[in-house]
Design an enzyme around this catalytic site. Structure first.
Site, PDB file in Angstrom:
ATOM      1  N   LYS A   1      28.103  35.487  42.692  1.00  0.00           N
ATOM      2  CA  LYS A   1      27.256  35.716  43.869  1.00  0.00           C
ATOM      3  C   LYS A   1      26.724  34.407  44.420  1.00  0.00           C
ATOM      4  CE  LYS A   1      26.211  40.512  43.506  1.00  0.00           C
ATOM      5  NZ  LYS A   1      25.272  41.610  43.494  1.00  0.00           N
TER       6      LYS A   1
ATOM      7  N   LYS B   1      38.350  42.983  41.992  1.00  0.00           N
ATOM      8  CA  LYS B   1      37.776  44.339  42.012  1.00  0.00           C
ATOM      9  C   LYS B   1      37.444  44.769  43.446  1.00  0.00           C
ATOM     10  CE  LYS B   1      32.910  43.447  41.801  1.00  0.00           C
ATOM     11  NZ  LYS B   1      31.596  43.623  41.333  1.00  0.00           N
TER      12      LYS B   1
ATOM     13  N   LYS C   1      32.452  45.629  48.396  1.00  0.00           N
ATOM     14  CA  LYS C   1      32.138  45.540  49.822  1.00  0.00           C
ATOM     15  C   LYS C   1      31.898  44.096  50.252  1.00  0.00           C
ATOM     16  CE  LYS C   1      28.134  47.848  47.990  1.00  0.00           C
ATOM     17  NZ  LYS C   1      27.880  49.164  47.463  1.00  0.00           N
TER      18      LYS C   1
HETATM   19  P1  AMP Z   1      26.952  48.131  42.960  1.00  0.00           P
HETATM   20  O1  AMP Z   1      27.445  48.709  44.226  1.00  0.00           O
HETATM   21  O2  AMP Z   1      27.423  46.754  42.710  1.00  0.00           O
HETATM   22  O3  AMP Z   1      25.468  48.320  42.788  1.00  0.00           O
HETATM   23  O4  AMP Z   1      27.642  48.989  41.808  1.00  0.00           O
HETATM   24  C1  AMP Z   1      27.240  50.294  41.420  1.00  0.00           C
HETATM   25  C2  AMP Z   1      28.061  50.779  40.244  1.00  0.00           C
HETATM   26  O5  AMP Z   1      29.430  50.846  40.607  1.00  0.00           O
HETATM   27  C3  AMP Z   1      28.002  49.831  39.036  1.00  0.00           C
HETATM   28  O6  AMP Z   1      27.959  50.596  37.854  1.00  0.00           O
HETATM   29  C4  AMP Z   1      29.279  49.043  39.120  1.00  0.00           C
HETATM   30  O7  AMP Z   1      29.731  48.592  37.869  1.00  0.00           O
HETATM   31  C5  AMP Z   1      30.223  50.086  39.693  1.00  0.00           C
HETATM   32  N1  AMP Z   1      31.321  49.448  40.455  1.00  0.00           N
HETATM   33  C6  AMP Z   1      31.195  48.652  41.558  1.00  0.00           C
HETATM   34  N2  AMP Z   1      32.409  48.235  41.990  1.00  0.00           N
HETATM   35  C7  AMP Z   1      33.320  48.804  41.128  1.00  0.00           C
HETATM   36  C8  AMP Z   1      34.745  48.763  41.051  1.00  0.00           C
HETATM   37  N3  AMP Z   1      35.481  48.077  41.921  1.00  0.00           N
HETATM   38  N4  AMP Z   1      35.342  49.434  40.047  1.00  0.00           N
HETATM   39  C9  AMP Z   1      34.610  50.142  39.151  1.00  0.00           C
HETATM   40  N5  AMP Z   1      33.265  50.224  39.173  1.00  0.00           N
HETATM   41  C10 AMP Z   1      32.619  49.564  40.149  1.00  0.00           C
HETATM   42  N1  TRP Z   2      23.375  45.450  38.706  1.00  0.00           N
HETATM   43  C1  TRP Z   2      23.880  46.769  38.973  1.00  0.00           C
HETATM   44  C2  TRP Z   2      25.053  46.630  39.967  1.00  0.00           C
HETATM   45  O1  TRP Z   2      25.160  45.693  40.703  1.00  0.00           O
HETATM   46  C3  TRP Z   2      22.825  47.684  39.524  1.00  0.00           C
HETATM   47  C4  TRP Z   2      21.741  47.927  38.520  1.00  0.00           C
HETATM   48  C5  TRP Z   2      20.450  47.481  38.602  1.00  0.00           C
HETATM   49  C6  TRP Z   2      21.858  48.667  37.322  1.00  0.00           C
HETATM   50  N2  TRP Z   2      19.738  47.931  37.527  1.00  0.00           N
HETATM   51  C7  TRP Z   2      20.549  48.632  36.725  1.00  0.00           C
HETATM   52  C8  TRP Z   2      22.893  49.326  36.689  1.00  0.00           C
HETATM   53  C9  TRP Z   2      20.307  49.259  35.504  1.00  0.00           C
HETATM   54  C10 TRP Z   2      22.643  49.951  35.467  1.00  0.00           C
HETATM   55  C11 TRP Z   2      21.355  49.925  34.872  1.00  0.00           C
HETATM   56  O2  TRP Z   2      25.860  47.514  40.022  1.00  0.00           O
END
Ligand code: AMP
Ligand code: TRP
Length: 326
Positions: free
Chosen positions: A115, A196, A199
């Site tokens: 990031k 992966k 967005k």
């Molecule tokens: P985020 O949108 O980053 O907050 O992700 C929310 C959840 O979706 C988290 O548990 C991530 O590990 C999972 N996740 C995000 N992108 C992927 C992906 N490309 N494949 C599998 N899991 C994902």
């Molecule tokens: N960091 C996680 C992600 O980007 C989101 C998240 C924040 C999370 N707090 C958490 C996931 C606690 C599991 C448990 O997807």
């Protein structure tokens, strides 16, 4: 006997996509409906402050993410479902965890490295500290199971370390948390299947759950299948999507054709986009319902936060005494 506790969360940084769904949220719904766990699910708006999004967009995105999770089947009668900033104990516990966490351990976090590469002009302290707030989210509820995608495993491991550092310095209080992965913990990007699905690379890399059938078809048509180096991670990814969303017969048909080397990518793409469109038909309708009935949806969230706070307040009462500030 008390049920094992689950905690997981998602950032309100954009519409949910099939990576989020297959890596995590489908599993949240399954675990919730199994009746075997005491589930806490959260929209982590404070985490999203570490990114570049402006305030107005964030405000509407939090609400959209809530509506999408409700439409996917997160049930406030069965789970405690809430917005992070409505439970102020999260940031309070994060501060305490900051004081037991070595900086060197946070420097190892791959998400921080990624990031800070993506937002070079905004490498804020919050971005660095992000996994500590995440650990506080989990441990505030003393959760032991954390259903997430592959990219979050390192953060859950850190959560275990933080619990240990706290317990060693003060007293044995926090449990060990473990990540719970799905069959597809890493869904790949459509245009760059070595990475992966995320967005942050742009909309054409992901299928949003709210995408219309026309958009899904367009995006899948452009998906990369073969890298030309004898490997076809894109085609594998499409097969994985087919397995997840199509009926068993259709999937089997393509597996058989694959064994004979007879898969036509055009047909595979058509089958994948048709199955995804159909699978999320019902979701698209329900999502609209939650978006339109804003008052009701917001009430669901404030009730969820009240429920979460009952546990959060109890944990913090103990933690303040343990560290000697009360
Ligand atoms: P985020 O949108 O980053 O907050 O992700 C929310 C959840 O979706 C988290 O548990 C991530 O590990 C999972 N996740 C995000 N992108 C992927 C992906 N490309 N494949 C599998 N899991 C994902
Ligand atoms: N960091 C996680 C992600 O980007 C989101 C998240 C924040 C999370 N707090 C958490 C996931 C606690 C599991 C448990 O997807």
């Amino acid at each position: 006997m008390a049920k094992d506790r689950i905690f997981s969360a998602v950032q309100p940084t954009g519409d949910l996509h099939v990576g989020n769904y297959l890596g995590a949220i489908k599993n949240w719904v399954k675990l919730q409906n199994s009746g075997k766990y005491d589930c806490f699910f959260c929209v982590v708006d404070y985490h999203s402050l570490t990114g570049d999004m402006d305030a107005k967009k964030r405000h509407s995105q939090v609400f959209k993410t809530v509506a999408e999770l409700l439409a996917l089947g997160i049930d406030p009668e069965k789970s405690t479902f809430f917005i992070q900033s409505e439970v102020p104990e999260h940031t309070e516990l994060a501060w305490i965890f900051n004081t037991v966490t070595p900086m060197s351990e946070l420097l190892r976090m791959t998400q921080f490295k990624d990031k800070s590469g993506d937002q070079k002009k905004n490498i804020n302290v919050g971005l660095f500290d992000y996994p500590v707030l995440q650990s506080a989210d989990i441990l505030l509820y003393k959760a032991t199971h954390v259903p997430v995608g592959q990219d979050q495993v390192q953060h859950v491991e850190l959560t275990r370390d933080i619990a240990r550092w706290f317990n060693n310095r003060y007293e044995d209080f926090f449990p060990e948390a473990k990540a719970k992965l799905t069959e597809f913990p890493k869904v790949m990007s459509l245009l760059n299947p070595e990475k992966k699905m995320s967005k942050s690379y742009g909309d054409a890399h992901v299928i949003n759950l709210s995408d219309s059938p026309e958009i899904i078809e367009k995006k899948i048509k452009k998906a990369v299948t073969d890298s030309g180096k004898g490997k076809a991670p894109g085609a594998e990814n499409l097969m994985m999507l087919l397995k997840s969303f199509a009926d068993k017969g259709t999937f089997k048909q393509f597996v058989e054709a694959g064994k004979k080397g007879e898969v036509r990518y055009g047909d595979l793409k058509k089958a994948v986009s048709d199955s995804i469109s159909l699978y999320f038909n019902d979701f698209r309708e329900k999502r609209e319902g939650f978006l339109v009935d804003e008052v009701k949806t917001r009430k669901i969230m404030s009730t969820g936060a009240e429920k979460a706070r009952l546990v959060a307040i109890e944990t913090m009462d103990r933690v303040r005494k343990i560290v000697g500030v009360r």
